[in-house]
Design a protein around this motif. Sequence first.
Motif, PDB file in Angstrom:
ATOM      1  N   PRO A 185      -8.267  -0.138  -0.001  1.00  6.91           N
ATOM      2  CA  PRO A 185      -7.223  -0.149   1.056  1.00  6.91           C
ATOM      3  C   PRO A 185      -6.632  -1.525   1.161  1.00  6.91           C
ATOM      4  O   PRO A 185      -7.519  -2.760   1.119  1.00  6.91           O
ATOM      5  CB  PRO A 185      -7.985   0.439   2.377  1.00  6.91           C
ATOM      6  CG  PRO A 185      -9.450  -0.219   2.085  1.00  6.91           C
ATOM      7  CD  PRO A 185      -9.629   0.168   0.767  1.00  6.91           C
ATOM      8  N   PRO A 186      -5.328  -1.916   1.005  1.00  7.97           N
ATOM      9  CA  PRO A 186      -5.020  -3.337   1.095  1.00  7.97           C
ATOM     10  C   PRO A 186      -5.167  -4.057   2.591  1.00  7.97           C
ATOM     11  O   PRO A 186      -4.953  -3.036   3.640  1.00  7.97           O
ATOM     12  CB  PRO A 186      -3.373  -2.991   0.958  1.00  7.97           C
ATOM     13  CG  PRO A 186      -3.109  -1.560   0.213  1.00  7.97           C
ATOM     14  CD  PRO A 186      -4.382  -0.870   0.881  1.00  7.97           C
ATOM     15  N   PHE A 191       0.213  -6.991   3.961  1.00  2.78           N
ATOM     16  CA  PHE A 191       1.585  -6.579   4.632  1.00  2.78           C
ATOM     17  C   PHE A 191       2.512  -7.091   4.609  1.00  2.78           C
ATOM     18  O   PHE A 191       2.422  -8.461   5.222  1.00  2.78           O
ATOM     19  CB  PHE A 191       1.145  -5.699   5.754  1.00  2.78           C
ATOM     20  CG  PHE A 191       0.448  -4.426   5.741  1.00  2.78           C
ATOM     21  CD1 PHE A 191      -0.488  -4.015   4.575  1.00  2.78           C
ATOM     22  CD2 PHE A 191       0.052  -3.665   6.962  1.00  2.78           C
ATOM     23  CE1 PHE A 191      -1.304  -3.265   4.343  1.00  2.78           C
ATOM     24  CE2 PHE A 191      -1.088  -2.678   6.657  1.00  2.78           C
ATOM     25  CZ  PHE A 191      -1.457  -2.366   5.645  1.00  2.78           C
ATOM     26  N   ALA A 199       0.451   0.245   3.894  1.00  4.11           N
ATOM     27  CA  ALA A 199      -0.385   0.093   2.547  1.00  4.11           C
ATOM     28  C   ALA A 199       0.321   0.833   1.306  1.00  4.11           C
ATOM     29  O   ALA A 199       0.316   0.201   0.361  1.00  4.11           O
ATOM     30  CB  ALA A 199      -1.593   0.992   2.952  1.00  4.11           C
ATOM     31  N   GLN A 203       1.149  -1.320  -2.221  1.00  3.30           N
ATOM     32  CA  GLN A 203       0.606  -0.451  -3.461  1.00  3.30           C
ATOM     33  C   GLN A 203       1.755  -0.301  -4.314  1.00  3.30           C
ATOM     34  O   GLN A 203       1.863  -0.433  -5.660  1.00  3.30           O
ATOM     35  CB  GLN A 203      -0.029   0.810  -3.033  1.00  3.30           C
ATOM     36  CG  GLN A 203      -1.500   0.733  -2.453  1.00  3.30           C
ATOM     37  CD  GLN A 203      -1.836   1.908  -1.949  1.00  3.30           C
ATOM     38  OE1 GLN A 203      -1.287   2.926  -1.801  1.00  3.30           O
ATOM     39  NE2 GLN A 203      -3.189   2.195  -1.625  1.00  3.30           N
ATOM     40  N   ARG A 300       7.072   4.829   4.546  1.00  9.53           N
ATOM     41  CA  ARG A 300       5.752   4.934   3.975  1.00  9.53           C
ATOM     42  C   ARG A 300       5.845   6.408   2.891  1.00  9.53           C
ATOM     43  O   ARG A 300       5.038   6.308   1.955  1.00  9.53           O
ATOM     44  CB  ARG A 300       4.892   5.373   4.888  1.00  9.53           C
ATOM     45  CG  ARG A 300       3.324   5.511   4.517  1.00  9.53           C
ATOM     46  CD  ARG A 300       2.421   5.804   5.681  1.00  9.53           C
ATOM     47  NE  ARG A 300       2.043   4.405   6.354  1.00  9.53           N
ATOM     48  CZ  ARG A 300       2.916   4.161   7.467  1.00  9.53           C
ATOM     49  NH1 ARG A 300       3.444   4.853   8.034  1.00  9.53           N
ATOM     50  NH2 ARG A 300       2.461   2.842   7.871  1.00  9.53           N
TER      51      ARG A 300
END
Length: 346
Positions: A185-186, A191, A199, A203, A300
Amino acid sequence: MRGRRAVAFALSGLLSLSAFAATPYQAAKAPAKGPVAAQKDRTKALLQFQKDLASVVALSTEAEPLLGAALLARPLVNPPQVLTYHALLERASRNADAGPRVAWAQLADCDAKAGACPNADAVASLVSQAPDNAAVWLLKLGMDVPQGNDKQAREDLAKAAVAKSYDDYLGASMKALAMSVSQLPPPPDTFDPLQGAGAAGVQMEIVFGLAATQPLPMFPATAQYCEGHKDDEGVVADCLKLAKVLEWGSSPLGRSLGLHLRETLASDTADQLSAKNARVNLVWQMQQFARLHMEGLGDRAKAQKLLSLARSGGTEMSVILGSLNAYGIKAEAPPGWEPAKLESAK
């Protein structure tokens, strides 16, 4: 002089589309507005995240994950030897399923300052592995034309003209990256506070941004060669054969070149007009994809959809057209629409 002006005009059209086609990826890499220090901190965090991802993905022994790890590691400064672009691609190339996608990435494993690009061994490997891919011969043509090797360039063109397809493997790179970025996970410091996709946005930024750095043939060299030999019927015939291969190829830039060749070299007026209209549609497609990409940075669900399409494999062009289809956007420009009328992102 008139011939030179014609070449310049043709290349300006090709390069303008080239710059536009890169828009979605450039947007993903553009610095966010805000304090310089904050942006530097985010850039540092993104590179650290890429290093962490590469470290995890590099544990695999399969070609595709190792390709993804190499692409993630390529921008890193002084990485450990095991995480260098060269080392990861070397490991990937030893797999039976490596194929030309890995060899194509190895084109960039070279020293540009020493004038050693593209990687000569990678070029030789591609000639051996993918002789029916026009991209390989356009790559060679782009190397031979600047060196004044007209005889070899003519052979390159002839082989490209009878190739079965055009594929610069950007789709394979996108898939490898899209599969890799989900392994961790980032962290929050990656961010962008001005973008709301979280996230998934990070990506998507990594996948499309890094994929866009992959090598491409020198399309202007091909356009210039065909234009410079337009009085040679054999060359013109091969350029028009190549145009058809490119029009059905993997790349929007390749399609642009193919349509440009047909528009400028075809003897039939209707064929020229057809190519011109198809180029308008191509610019429309790229503008709409750019808009979707920009929206994805703040949405998102949209970012996740674009990532899903990248993971599905295929080509760069199939990802673009799949994205338009997913959001009900027609591939044909509306009647009367002109490329000069750029639409702002909504």
